[in-house]
Design an enzyme around this catalytic site. Structure first.
Site, PDB file in Angstrom:
ATOM      1  N   LYS A   7       1.470  -5.676  -2.821  1.00  0.00           N
ATOM      2  CA  LYS A   7       1.097  -4.853  -3.975  1.00  0.00           C
ATOM      3  C   LYS A   7       1.944  -3.582  -3.972  1.00  0.00           C
ATOM      4  CE  LYS A   7      -3.378  -4.170  -6.148  1.00  0.00           C
ATOM      5  NZ  LYS A   7      -4.788  -3.862  -5.890  1.00  0.00           N
TER       6      LYS A   7
HETATM    7  O1  G3P Z   1      -8.361  -3.473  -9.170  1.00  0.00           O
HETATM    8  C1  G3P Z   1      -8.186  -2.102  -9.097  1.00  0.00           C
HETATM    9  C2  G3P Z   1      -9.473  -1.500  -8.747  1.00  0.00           C
HETATM   10  O2  G3P Z   1      -9.815  -1.683  -7.424  1.00  0.00           O
HETATM   11  C3  G3P Z   1      -9.682  -0.135  -9.242  1.00  0.00           C
HETATM   12  O3  G3P Z   1     -10.917  -0.178  -9.798  1.00  0.00           O
HETATM   13  O4  G3P Z   1     -12.990   0.661 -10.730  1.00  0.00           O
HETATM   14  O5  G3P Z   1     -11.700   2.035  -9.068  1.00  0.00           O
HETATM   15  O6  G3P Z   1     -10.867   1.730 -11.363  1.00  0.00           O
HETATM   16  P1  G3P Z   1     -11.641   1.141 -10.266  1.00  0.00           P
END
Ligand code: G3P
Length: 271
Positions: free
Chosen positions: A95
Protein backbone atom coordinates in the site's frame (compact mmCIF):
# COMPACT_ATOMS: atom_id res chain seq x y z
CA UNK A 1 -18.10 -6.47 -6.21
CA UNK A 2 -15.42 -8.08 -4.08
CA UNK A 3 -15.55 -7.56 -0.32
CA UNK A 4 -12.40 -6.94 1.68
CA UNK A 5 -12.30 -6.51 5.44
CA UNK A 6 -10.69 -3.28 6.54
CA UNK A 7 -9.09 -4.41 9.78
CA UNK A 8 -5.90 -5.59 11.44
CA UNK A 9 -7.80 -7.39 14.18
CA UNK A 10 -7.12 -11.11 13.78
CA UNK A 11 -10.36 -12.23 15.46
CA UNK A 12 -12.45 -10.00 13.20
CA UNK A 13 -10.59 -11.23 10.12
CA UNK A 14 -11.03 -14.90 11.06
CA UNK A 15 -14.72 -14.33 11.71
CA UNK A 16 -15.37 -12.73 8.32
CA UNK A 17 -13.48 -15.51 6.45
CA UNK A 18 -15.52 -18.00 8.44
CA UNK A 19 -18.69 -16.34 7.13
CA UNK A 20 -17.34 -17.02 3.64
CA UNK A 21 -17.72 -13.47 2.39
CA UNK A 22 -14.16 -12.12 2.40
CA UNK A 23 -12.09 -11.66 -0.75
CA UNK A 24 -9.18 -9.84 0.89
CA UNK A 25 -7.90 -7.71 3.77
CA UNK A 26 -6.71 -4.12 3.96
CA UNK A 27 -4.67 -2.74 6.82
CA UNK A 28 -3.06 0.61 7.45
CA UNK A 29 -0.72 1.85 10.20
CA UNK A 30 -3.64 3.22 12.26
CA UNK A 31 -5.52 -0.10 12.10
CA UNK A 32 -2.36 -2.00 13.05
CA UNK A 33 -1.77 0.33 15.99
CA UNK A 34 -5.33 -0.19 17.20
CA UNK A 35 -5.05 -3.98 16.90
CA UNK A 36 -1.64 -4.10 18.53
CA UNK A 37 -2.66 -1.80 21.40
CA UNK A 38 -5.87 -3.70 22.06
CA UNK A 39 -5.13 -7.30 21.30
CA UNK A 40 -1.55 -8.29 21.01
CA UNK A 41 -0.29 -9.99 24.13
CA UNK A 42 3.24 -9.04 25.22
CA UNK A 43 4.73 -12.33 24.07
CA UNK A 44 3.45 -12.06 20.48
CA UNK A 45 5.81 -10.24 18.15
CA UNK A 46 4.38 -8.09 15.37
CA UNK A 47 5.86 -10.23 12.61
CA UNK A 48 4.04 -13.34 13.86
CA UNK A 49 0.88 -11.31 14.37
CA UNK A 50 0.92 -10.08 10.76
CA UNK A 51 1.78 -13.63 9.71
CA UNK A 52 -1.37 -14.79 11.48
CA UNK A 53 -3.41 -12.22 9.52
CA UNK A 54 -1.86 -13.48 6.28
CA UNK A 55 -2.63 -17.11 7.12
CA UNK A 56 -6.20 -16.25 8.04
CA UNK A 57 -6.64 -14.55 4.67
CA UNK A 58 -6.28 -17.90 2.86
CA UNK A 59 -4.29 -16.65 -0.12
CA UNK A 60 -6.51 -13.65 -0.85
CA UNK A 61 -4.84 -10.21 -1.15
CA UNK A 62 -3.69 -8.48 2.03
CA UNK A 63 -2.55 -4.85 1.84
CA UNK A 64 0.33 -3.74 4.06
CA UNK A 65 1.36 -0.10 4.00
CA UNK A 66 4.78 1.54 3.74
CA UNK A 67 5.69 4.50 5.94
CA UNK A 68 8.47 6.39 4.11
CA UNK A 69 8.07 9.53 2.02
CA UNK A 70 10.74 9.06 -0.62
CA UNK A 71 10.06 6.76 -3.53
CA UNK A 72 13.38 4.96 -3.07
CA UNK A 73 12.62 4.15 0.56
CA UNK A 74 8.99 3.25 -0.15
CA UNK A 75 10.22 0.76 -2.76
CA UNK A 76 12.74 -0.71 -0.28
CA UNK A 77 10.03 -1.02 2.37
CA UNK A 78 7.65 -2.61 -0.13
CA UNK A 79 10.26 -5.17 -1.13
CA UNK A 80 11.04 -5.84 2.56
CA UNK A 81 7.36 -6.38 3.33
CA UNK A 82 7.12 -8.84 0.46
CA UNK A 83 10.31 -10.67 1.48
CA UNK A 84 9.43 -10.81 5.18
CA UNK A 85 5.94 -12.14 4.64
CA UNK A 86 5.97 -14.14 1.43
CA UNK A 87 6.38 -17.38 3.37
CA UNK A 88 2.97 -16.72 4.96
CA UNK A 89 1.22 -15.65 1.75
CA UNK A 90 2.24 -14.78 -1.79
CA UNK A 91 -0.71 -12.43 -2.13
CA UNK A 92 0.79 -9.39 -0.42
CA UNK A 93 -0.18 -6.03 -1.77
CA UNK A 94 2.01 -3.02 -1.03
CA UNK A 95 0.00 0.00 0.00
CA UNK A 96 1.52 3.26 -1.18
CA UNK A 97 0.04 6.71 -0.51
CA UNK A 98 -0.74 8.33 -3.86
CA UNK A 99 1.11 11.38 -2.53
CA UNK A 100 3.08 11.33 0.73
CA UNK A 101 3.29 15.15 0.87
CA UNK A 102 2.13 17.00 3.98
CA UNK A 103 1.75 20.73 4.66
CA UNK A 104 5.12 20.60 6.41
CA UNK A 105 6.79 18.65 3.60
CA UNK A 106 5.30 19.53 0.25
CA UNK A 107 8.26 18.63 -1.95
CA UNK A 108 7.47 14.94 -2.17
CA UNK A 109 4.15 15.01 -4.03
CA UNK A 110 5.18 12.66 -6.85
CA UNK A 111 7.18 10.23 -4.70
CA UNK A 112 4.12 7.98 -4.27
CA UNK A 113 3.51 7.73 -8.01
CA UNK A 114 7.21 7.00 -8.60
CA UNK A 115 7.12 4.21 -6.02
CA UNK A 116 3.89 2.79 -7.48
CA UNK A 117 5.52 2.66 -10.90
CA UNK A 118 8.75 1.10 -9.66
CA UNK A 119 7.05 -1.59 -7.56
CA UNK A 120 4.52 -2.37 -10.30
CA UNK A 121 7.35 -2.66 -12.83
CA UNK A 122 8.94 -5.17 -10.46
CA UNK A 123 5.66 -7.14 -10.63
CA UNK A 124 4.62 -6.44 -7.06
CA UNK A 125 0.94 -5.67 -6.49
CA UNK A 126 0.34 -2.10 -5.38
CA UNK A 127 -2.65 -0.58 -3.64
CA UNK A 128 -2.54 3.22 -4.18
CA UNK A 129 -4.12 4.70 -1.09
CA UNK A 130 -5.51 8.02 0.17
CA UNK A 131 -7.06 8.86 -3.20
CA UNK A 132 -9.29 11.95 -3.01
CA UNK A 133 -9.51 13.07 -6.66
CA UNK A 134 -10.22 11.36 -9.99
CA UNK A 135 -6.92 12.78 -11.25
CA UNK A 136 -4.98 11.02 -8.49
CA UNK A 137 -6.78 7.79 -9.41
CA UNK A 138 -5.85 8.29 -13.07
CA UNK A 139 -2.17 8.83 -12.25
CA UNK A 140 -2.04 5.84 -9.89
CA UNK A 141 -3.73 3.60 -12.45
CA UNK A 142 -1.40 4.77 -15.20
CA UNK A 143 1.59 4.10 -12.92
CA UNK A 144 0.44 0.47 -12.69
CA UNK A 145 -1.42 0.26 -9.37
CA UNK A 146 -3.53 -2.89 -9.08
CA UNK A 147 -5.97 -1.14 -6.75
CA UNK A 148 -6.83 2.52 -6.24
CA UNK A 149 -8.32 3.15 -2.80
CA UNK A 150 -10.90 5.91 -2.72
CA UNK A 151 -11.63 7.27 0.75
CA UNK A 152 -15.41 7.57 0.64
CA UNK A 153 -16.23 8.48 4.25
CA UNK A 154 -13.34 10.91 4.58
CA UNK A 155 -14.43 12.70 1.39
CA UNK A 156 -17.93 13.10 2.88
CA UNK A 157 -16.34 14.36 6.13
CA UNK A 158 -14.30 16.87 4.14
CA UNK A 159 -17.29 18.25 2.21
CA UNK A 160 -19.21 18.59 5.47
CA UNK A 161 -16.28 20.21 7.23
CA UNK A 162 -15.71 22.77 4.44
CA UNK A 163 -19.36 23.76 4.75
CA UNK A 164 -19.66 23.79 8.53
CA UNK A 165 -21.96 20.73 8.70
CA UNK A 166 -21.65 18.54 11.76
CA UNK A 167 -22.37 14.81 11.72
CA UNK A 168 -21.22 11.60 13.35
CA UNK A 169 -18.74 9.38 11.47
CA UNK A 170 -21.43 6.84 10.64
CA UNK A 171 -24.12 9.27 9.49
CA UNK A 172 -25.33 8.73 5.94
CA UNK A 173 -24.20 11.26 3.34
CA UNK A 174 -26.28 11.14 0.13
CA UNK A 175 -24.38 9.77 -2.87
CA UNK A 176 -25.98 12.46 -5.03
CA UNK A 177 -24.66 15.17 -2.70
CA UNK A 178 -26.29 17.87 -0.59
CA UNK A 179 -27.73 21.11 -1.96
CA UNK A 180 -27.48 24.25 0.17
CA UNK A 181 -28.83 27.64 -0.86
CA UNK A 182 -29.26 26.54 -4.49
CA UNK A 183 -25.78 25.13 -4.90
CA UNK A 184 -24.33 21.67 -4.48
CA UNK A 185 -21.78 21.24 -1.73
CA UNK A 186 -18.68 19.85 -3.40
CA UNK A 187 -14.94 19.54 -3.55
CA UNK A 188 -13.61 20.47 -6.97
CA UNK A 189 -16.58 18.93 -8.77
CA UNK A 190 -16.98 15.94 -6.45
CA UNK A 191 -20.24 15.99 -4.50
CA UNK A 192 -19.76 12.92 -2.28
CA UNK A 193 -17.40 10.05 -1.57
CA UNK A 194 -19.56 7.75 -3.69
CA UNK A 195 -19.58 10.32 -6.51
CA UNK A 196 -15.77 10.18 -6.35
CA UNK A 197 -15.94 6.39 -6.71
CA UNK A 198 -18.27 6.76 -9.76
CA UNK A 199 -15.97 9.27 -11.43
CA UNK A 200 -12.90 7.07 -10.86
CA UNK A 201 -14.73 3.98 -12.19
CA UNK A 202 -15.79 5.92 -15.28
CA UNK A 203 -12.28 7.16 -16.03
CA UNK A 204 -10.70 3.75 -15.51
CA UNK A 205 -13.27 2.01 -17.71
CA UNK A 206 -13.28 4.70 -20.41
CA UNK A 207 -9.52 4.50 -20.81
CA UNK A 208 -9.19 0.73 -20.52
CA UNK A 209 -6.92 0.96 -17.47
CA UNK A 210 -6.31 -2.22 -15.52
CA UNK A 211 -6.59 -0.85 -11.96
CA UNK A 212 -9.51 -1.89 -9.80
CA UNK A 213 -11.40 0.78 -7.91
CA UNK A 214 -11.50 0.00 -4.22
CA UNK A 215 -14.03 1.91 -2.15
CA UNK A 216 -12.40 2.46 1.26
CA UNK A 217 -13.28 4.45 4.38
CA UNK A 218 -16.77 2.94 4.34
CA UNK A 219 -18.80 3.99 7.35
CA UNK A 220 -22.28 2.51 6.91
CA UNK A 221 -24.09 -0.23 5.01
CA UNK A 222 -25.81 2.09 2.56
CA UNK A 223 -22.38 3.12 1.27
CA UNK A 224 -21.67 -0.55 0.53
CA UNK A 225 -24.74 -0.70 -1.73
CA UNK A 226 -23.88 2.61 -3.34
CA UNK A 227 -20.27 1.59 -3.95
CA UNK A 228 -21.57 -1.54 -5.71
CA UNK A 229 -24.04 0.51 -7.77
CA UNK A 230 -21.28 2.96 -8.68
CA UNK A 231 -19.31 0.05 -10.16
CA UNK A 232 -16.55 -0.21 -7.55
CA UNK A 233 -14.65 -3.46 -8.11
CA UNK A 234 -14.06 -3.83 -4.38
CA UNK A 235 -15.29 -2.33 -1.12
CA UNK A 236 -13.12 -2.67 1.94
CA UNK A 237 -15.44 -2.65 4.91
CA UNK A 238 -14.89 -2.41 8.68
CA UNK A 239 -16.14 -5.30 10.83
CA UNK A 240 -18.88 -3.19 12.45
CA UNK A 241 -20.42 -2.44 9.03
CA UNK A 242 -19.98 -6.03 7.79
CA UNK A 243 -21.93 -7.28 10.81
CA UNK A 244 -24.67 -4.82 9.95
CA UNK A 245 -25.16 -5.47 6.23
CA UNK A 246 -26.92 -8.82 6.68
CA UNK A 247 -29.61 -7.46 8.99
CA UNK A 248 -33.24 -6.57 8.29
CA UNK A 249 -36.05 -6.55 10.81
CA UNK A 250 -38.51 -8.20 8.40
CA UNK A 251 -36.03 -11.03 7.68
CA UNK A 252 -35.82 -11.78 11.42
CA UNK A 253 -39.58 -11.48 11.81
CA UNK A 254 -40.18 -13.76 8.80
CA UNK A 255 -37.81 -16.49 9.93
CA UNK A 256 -39.35 -16.52 13.42
CA UNK A 257 -42.76 -17.19 11.89
CA UNK A 258 -41.38 -19.91 9.55
CA UNK A 259 -39.81 -21.68 12.55
CA UNK A 260 -43.04 -21.44 14.51
CA UNK A 261 -45.17 -22.71 11.61
CA UNK A 262 -43.00 -25.67 10.60
CA UNK A 263 -45.11 -28.87 10.90
CA UNK A 264 -43.54 -31.53 13.16
CA UNK A 265 -43.87 -34.05 10.33
CA UNK A 266 -41.81 -31.80 8.03
CA UNK A 267 -39.10 -31.46 10.71
CA UNK A 268 -38.86 -35.26 10.84
CA UNK A 269 -38.29 -35.37 7.08
CA UNK A 270 -35.21 -33.22 7.54
CA UNK A 271 -33.55 -35.45 10.14
O1 G3P B 1 -9.79 1.94 4.32
C1 G3P B 1 -9.30 3.12 4.87
C2 G3P B 1 -9.82 3.23 6.23
O2 G3P B 1 -9.21 2.37 7.12
C3 G3P B 1 -9.99 4.59 6.73
O3 G3P B 1 -11.23 4.60 7.26
O4 G3P B 1 -13.12 5.38 8.57
O5 G3P B 1 -10.77 6.00 9.23
O6 G3P B 1 -11.82 7.00 7.24
P1 G3P B 1 -11.75 5.82 8.11
Amino acid sequence: MKIFIDSADIEEIKQVYDWGIADGVTTNPSLLKKAVDEKKSDDTDLKSYIGEILRASKGTPVSLEVTSKKAKNMVLEGVMLYRNFKSYSKNICIKIPVSPATKEDSKVHFEGIKAIKELSDRKLNVNATLVFTPEQALLAAKAGAKYVSIFVGRMDDYIRQKNGLKASREEYFPAEGIAKEDRMLEDDGVVSGIDLVSQCVEIIKKHGLKAEVLAASIRNKRQVREAALAGAHIATIPFSVLKDIIKHEKTSEGIKKFYEDTPEEYKKLLQ
